[in-house]
Design an enzyme around this catalytic site. Structure first.
Site, PDB file in Angstrom:
ATOM      1  N   PRO A   1       0.818  -1.204   0.000  1.00 16.44           N
ATOM      2  CA  PRO A   1       0.000   0.000   0.000  1.00 16.44           C
ATOM      3  C   PRO A   1       0.857   1.262   0.000  1.00 16.44           C
ATOM      4  O   PRO A   1       1.584   1.529   0.945  1.00 16.44           O
ATOM      5  CB  PRO A   1      -0.816  -0.110   1.287  1.00 16.44           C
ATOM      6  CG  PRO A   1      -0.238  -1.208   2.069  1.00 16.44           C
ATOM      7  CD  PRO A   1       0.730  -1.956   1.244  1.00 16.44           C
ATOM      8  N   GLU A   2       0.786   2.014  -1.086  1.00 10.12           N
ATOM      9  CA  GLU A   2       1.430   3.320  -1.151  1.00 10.12           C
ATOM     10  C   GLU A   2       0.352   4.361  -0.919  1.00 10.12           C
ATOM     11  O   GLU A   2      -0.819   4.032  -0.732  1.00 10.12           O
ATOM     12  CB  GLU A   2       2.102   3.499  -2.516  1.00 10.12           C
ATOM     13  CG  GLU A   2       3.343   2.631  -2.688  1.00 10.12           C
ATOM     14  CD  GLU A   2       4.623   3.456  -2.857  1.00 10.12           C
ATOM     15  OE1 GLU A   2       4.595   4.669  -2.588  1.00 10.12           O
ATOM     16  OE2 GLU A   2       5.630   2.876  -3.267  1.00 10.12           O
TER      17      GLU A   2
END
Length: 296
Positions: free
Chosen positions: A27-28
């Site tokens: 997850p960015e």
DNA sequence: AATCGCGCCTGACGGC
DNA sequence: TGCCGTCAGGCGCGAT
């Protein structure tokens, strides 16, 4: 899952785009923002019924008494700071970080829990928010005082979209710094929310070599870089909107458009600009991808 | 003060 | 087939 909920999510998707979901994506910031929107759409103004903690061993132990604190509380607001999600209730804030492998999804309360679903929060309306995190690098923390003053959030740099976070700011902060530009922009105390994937992508688009010393890059290149970071993140967030429907699926979670990555994971493939083989190298213990012809 | 490197953790994957 | 080593990486922290 009631049809009205599905249509809420579908209403949030962009027309003409297809769904794409990469299961194990890190997850960015765009994924976190997409997750924020999904939670907000589905759970804002809903009240907590029950909380179950199945495994509290995350980056920090999950606040143990959540099951006694949260029931009866109404979720008033969902915000984001860097990659931290802030779920506001009347008497406090639930801070959530997805770490390396975390995901949140909202499903029917009756749907069975799956492997690595460590925490579940049941809300009114048969909705259940599940926190899944195989590697357990994530975080769930209940704070009753201002979360922005907590040590985890207090010293974070500006959001990339904050007008103060422009080329001039990055230029000023980088004077005298010898570390690689890639490590510089991945430092959340300088600029919040740029992870390895988008650091690589942004530097490629800005034509800056990831290993170049941050202090030896001029103002004009920093202006280009800050613009690129914003456009790369904005584009990914827009794409994230198309994956929102995965938010309510049992197996899915909002993901990237992998095919939009121009350098990340593409060592040996031709550069889209000059055709030269892309290279990879460890910089600051993180894999870096770049074109040695285009990036200086 | 700035920089570097470690450890947390599990799953995927490759070699033998 | 199965075992073992390596890699992936956000983040805080300790050492230099």
């Amino acid at each position: 899952m009631p049809r009205s909920i599905i249509s809420k999510l579908l209403g949030a998707t962009l027309p003409g785009c297809t769904t794409y979901c990469e299961g194990n994506a890190v997850p960015e910031l765009p994924e976190v923002e997409t997750t924020r929107r999904g939670i907000e759409i589905l759970l804002q103004n809903h009240t907590v019924d029950t909380v179950n903690i199945y495994d509290k061993r995350l980056r920090r132990p999950v606040t143990e008494n959540l099951p006694s604190i949260l029931p009866g509380a109404k979720l008033s607001k969902v915000t984001r700071r860097a990659k931290y999600l802030l779920l506001d209730f009347l008497y406090g804030t639930l801070v959530i970080h997805l770490g390396m492998s975390g995901s949140l999804r909202v499903v029917s309360s009756k749907s069975p829990r799956q492997k690595h679903d460590h925490v579940e929060i049941h809300f009114s309306g048969d909705l259940c928010m599940r926190f899944r995190d195989p590697r357990r690098f994530g975080l769930l923390l209940w704070l009753e005082s201002n979360p922005m003053e907590h040590t985890l959030l207090r010293d974070l740099g500006p959001e990339p979209f904050d007008p103060v976070c422009d080329g001039g700011y990055l230029f000023d902060r980088s004077r005298g710094r010898t570390l690689a530009i890639k490590n510089f922009i991945m430092d959340a105390h300088i600029i919040a929310g740029v992870g390895n994937i988008y650091a690589n992508e942004s530097l490629f688009r800005a034509r800056v070599h990831p290993g170049r010393a941050a202090g030896r890059i001029g103002l004009r290149r920093y202006q280009r870089l800050s613009n690129v970071i914003r456009s790369v993140l904005t584009g990914a967030i827009e794409v994230g909107g198309t994956t929102l429907r995965d938010f309510v699926s049992e197996t899915g979670a909002p993901g990237y458009f992998g095919h939009e990555l121009q350098v990340y994971g593409r060592a040996g493939e031709p550069c889209i600009h000059c055709g030269q083989a892309l290279r990879s190298k460890m910089i600051g213990q993180r894999s870096s991808f770049f074109c040695s012809g285009c990036q200086r």
